[in-house]
Scaffold this motif. Structure first.
Motif, PDB file in Angstrom:
ATOM      1  N   UNK A  87      -2.279  -2.698 -24.230  1.00 49.86           N
ATOM      2  CA  UNK A  87      -1.674  -1.383 -24.498  1.00 49.86           C
ATOM      3  C   UNK A  87      -0.432  -1.562 -25.361  1.00 49.86           C
ATOM      4  N   UNK A  88       0.403  -2.528 -24.985  1.00 51.09           N
ATOM      5  CA  UNK A  88       1.656  -2.741 -25.719  1.00 51.09           C
ATOM      6  C   UNK A  88       1.424  -3.226 -27.142  1.00 51.09           C
ATOM      7  N   UNK A  89       0.307  -3.918 -27.368  1.00 51.30           N
ATOM      8  CA  UNK A  89       0.029  -4.432 -28.713  1.00 51.30           C
ATOM      9  C   UNK A  89      -0.827  -3.483 -29.546  1.00 51.30           C
ATOM     10  N   UNK A  90      -1.338  -2.406 -28.937  1.00 53.13           N
ATOM     11  CA  UNK A  90      -2.177  -1.468 -29.665  1.00 53.13           C
ATOM     12  C   UNK A  90      -3.627  -1.955 -29.804  1.00 53.13           C
ATOM     13  N   UNK A  91      -3.994  -2.945 -29.042  1.00 58.12           N
ATOM     14  CA  UNK A  91      -5.360  -3.485 -29.052  1.00 58.12           C
ATOM     15  C   UNK A  91      -6.330  -2.429 -28.489  1.00 58.12           C
ATOM     16  N   UNK A  92      -7.537  -2.345 -28.988  1.00 57.85           N
ATOM     17  CA  UNK A  92      -8.465  -1.292 -28.535  1.00 57.85           C
ATOM     18  C   UNK A  92      -9.106  -1.538 -27.158  1.00 57.85           C
ATOM     19  N   UNK A  93      -8.758  -2.602 -26.435  1.00 56.95           N
ATOM     20  CA  UNK A  93      -9.332  -2.847 -25.101  1.00 56.95           C
ATOM     21  C   UNK A  93      -9.157  -1.621 -24.193  1.00 56.95           C
ATOM     22  N   UNK A  94      -7.984  -1.022 -24.236  1.00 61.25           N
ATOM     23  CA  UNK A  94      -7.685   0.152 -23.392  1.00 61.25           C
ATOM     24  C   UNK A  94      -7.990   1.405 -24.211  1.00 61.25           C
TER      25      UNK A  94
ATOM     26  N   UNK B   5       0.803  -1.231   0.000  1.00 62.93           N
ATOM     27  CA  UNK B   5       0.000   0.000   0.000  1.00 62.93           C
ATOM     28  C   UNK B   5       0.834   1.279   0.000  1.00 62.93           C
ATOM     29  N   UNK B   6       2.100   1.197   0.402  1.00 61.30           N
ATOM     30  CA  UNK B   6       2.964   2.378   0.406  1.00 61.30           C
ATOM     31  C   UNK B   6       3.819   2.463  -0.855  1.00 61.30           C
ATOM     32  N   UNK B   7       3.571   1.580  -1.809  1.00 61.95           N
ATOM     33  CA  UNK B   7       4.351   1.550  -3.038  1.00 61.95           C
ATOM     34  C   UNK B   7       3.923   2.615  -4.032  1.00 61.95           C
ATOM     35  N   UNK B   8       4.525   2.543  -5.220  1.00 58.96           N
ATOM     36  CA  UNK B   8       4.217   3.486  -6.296  1.00 58.96           C
ATOM     37  C   UNK B   8       2.857   3.172  -6.886  1.00 58.96           C
ATOM     38  N   UNK B   9       2.119   4.212  -7.150  1.00 56.59           N
ATOM     39  CA  UNK B   9       0.836   4.087  -7.833  1.00 56.59           C
ATOM     40  C   UNK B   9       1.061   4.513  -9.280  1.00 56.59           C
ATOM     41  N   UNK B  10       0.765   3.619 -10.212  1.00 54.66           N
ATOM     42  CA  UNK B  10       1.030   3.884 -11.624  1.00 54.66           C
ATOM     43  C   UNK B  10      -0.269   3.961 -12.416  1.00 54.66           C
ATOM     44  N   UNK B  11      -0.242   4.723 -13.491  1.00 54.14           N
ATOM     45  CA  UNK B  11      -1.340   4.657 -14.444  1.00 54.14           C
ATOM     46  C   UNK B  11      -1.207   3.331 -15.199  1.00 54.14           C
ATOM     47  N   UNK B  12      -2.246   2.940 -15.902  1.00 56.42           N
ATOM     48  CA  UNK B  12      -2.175   1.719 -16.703  1.00 56.42           C
ATOM     49  C   UNK B  12      -1.100   1.832 -17.776  1.00 56.42           C
ATOM     50  N   UNK B  13      -0.941   3.004 -18.367  1.00 61.25           N
ATOM     51  CA  UNK B  13       0.082   3.201 -19.386  1.00 61.25           C
ATOM     52  C   UNK B  13       1.479   3.076 -18.787  1.00 61.25           C
ATOM     53  N   UNK B  14       1.689   3.657 -17.612  1.00 58.45           N
ATOM     54  CA  UNK B  14       2.996   3.562 -16.954  1.00 58.45           C
ATOM     55  C   UNK B  14       3.283   2.130 -16.519  1.00 58.45           C
ATOM     56  N   UNK B  15       2.262   1.403 -16.087  1.00 59.38           N
ATOM     57  CA  UNK B  15       2.421  -0.001 -15.720  1.00 59.38           C
ATOM     58  C   UNK B  15       2.819  -0.815 -16.954  1.00 59.38           C
ATOM     59  N   UNK B  16       2.162  -0.566 -18.083  1.00 60.27           N
ATOM     60  CA  UNK B  16       2.516  -1.251 -19.331  1.00 60.27           C
ATOM     61  C   UNK B  16       3.959  -0.950 -19.718  1.00 60.27           C
ATOM     62  N   UNK B  17       4.378   0.287 -19.549  1.00 64.09           N
ATOM     63  CA  UNK B  17       5.764   0.664 -19.861  1.00 64.09           C
ATOM     64  C   UNK B  17       6.736  -0.065 -18.935  1.00 64.09           C
ATOM     65  N   UNK B  18       6.368  -0.218 -17.666  1.00 67.11           N
ATOM     66  CA  UNK B  18       7.214  -0.956 -16.724  1.00 67.11           C
ATOM     67  C   UNK B  18       7.352  -2.418 -17.171  1.00 67.11           C
ATOM     68  N   UNK B  19       6.238  -3.027 -17.563  1.00 61.08           N
ATOM     69  CA  UNK B  19       6.269  -4.413 -18.042  1.00 61.08           C
ATOM     70  C   UNK B  19       7.159  -4.510 -19.285  1.00 61.08           C
ATOM     71  N   UNK B  20       6.985  -3.602 -20.215  1.00 63.69           N
ATOM     72  CA  UNK B  20       7.799  -3.595 -21.446  1.00 63.69           C
ATOM     73  C   UNK B  20       9.282  -3.438 -21.110  1.00 63.69           C
ATOM     74  N   UNK B  21       9.608  -2.472 -20.253  1.00 62.54           N
ATOM     75  CA  UNK B  21      11.003  -2.210 -19.909  1.00 62.54           C
ATOM     76  C   UNK B  21      11.625  -3.381 -19.151  1.00 62.54           C
ATOM     77  N   UNK B  22      10.840  -4.027 -18.313  1.00 59.82           N
ATOM     78  CA  UNK B  22      11.340  -5.190 -17.572  1.00 59.82           C
ATOM     79  C   UNK B  22      11.613  -6.338 -18.545  1.00 59.82           C
ATOM     80  N   UNK B  23      10.684  -6.568 -19.461  1.00 62.88           N
ATOM     81  CA  UNK B  23      10.882  -7.603 -20.498  1.00 62.88           C
ATOM     82  C   UNK B  23      12.104  -7.278 -21.346  1.00 62.88           C
ATOM     83  N   UNK B  24      12.176  -6.034 -21.815  1.00 63.03           N
ATOM     84  CA  UNK B  24      13.273  -5.636 -22.697  1.00 63.03           C
ATOM     85  C   UNK B  24      14.615  -5.606 -21.969  1.00 63.03           C
TER      86      UNK B  24
END
Length: 160
Positions: free
Chosen positions: A151-158, A78-97
């Motif tokens: 988000x990372x694939x450009x799918x219209x869900x988000x 609960x004291x961690x970083x709060x991210x937007x969905x876009x920032x979370x997707x970027x974190x996932x991408x950067x971690x993968x990359x």
């Protein structure tokens, strides 16, 4: 990059379990072309130790047991970083990359995380300022992981 959700406590509610499984299945489909998945969901029983500090140490050891070299740990806190969905997707991408083999999302027990988990985590992630029951936290996390893949694939869900 594989994804693991490791949580202390077992989902007893069939509806919550079904929702988590639905988003996990969607992530496995959407993430395949992105190099994300499969997702694995692990449950650990709550510690039976008498004191909160001892319970947190015991649970932390079990949560961290399968994290290997080249893996990344994210502690839900609960004291961690709060991210937007876009920032979370970027974190996932950067971690993968960045070459992570597996990204482990760790959900502690009712007493929270032990110090070992908080130290091992490359990020402490908050799902928001509200306190969520553990089952609902898993549902939100699973949905956000799927959303990140879309988000990372450009799918219209988000559509934000």
């Amino acid at each position: 990059m594989r994804i693991a959700i490791s949580a202390v406590g077992k989902l007893k509610d069939a509806e919550e379990r079904a929702i988590v499984e639905r988003y996990a299945k969607r992530l496995n489909g959407a993430g395949k072309s992105l190099g994300l998945g499969p997702i694995e969901i692990r449950e650990f029983p709550e510690s039976r130790a008498s004191g909160a500090d001892e319970r947190k140490r015991d649970e932390a050891a079990r949560l961290l047991k399968d994290i290997g070299t080249g893996d990344v740990a994210v502690a839900l806190d609960p004291l961690g970083r709060s991210l937007t969905s876009e920032a979370f997707a970027a974190y996932i991408r950067d971690t993968r990359d960045g070459g992570a083999k597996t990204c482990h999302f760790l959900i502690g027990g009712p007493d929270g995380h032990g110090d070992a988990v908080l130290t091992a985590a490359s990020m402490k992630l908050s799902l928001g300022a509200l306190t969520l029951p553990h089952g609902l936290a898993r549902v939100v996390l699973a949905e956000q992981l799927y959303r990140a893949a879309t988000i990372l694939s450009g799918h219209p869900y988000h559509r934000a």
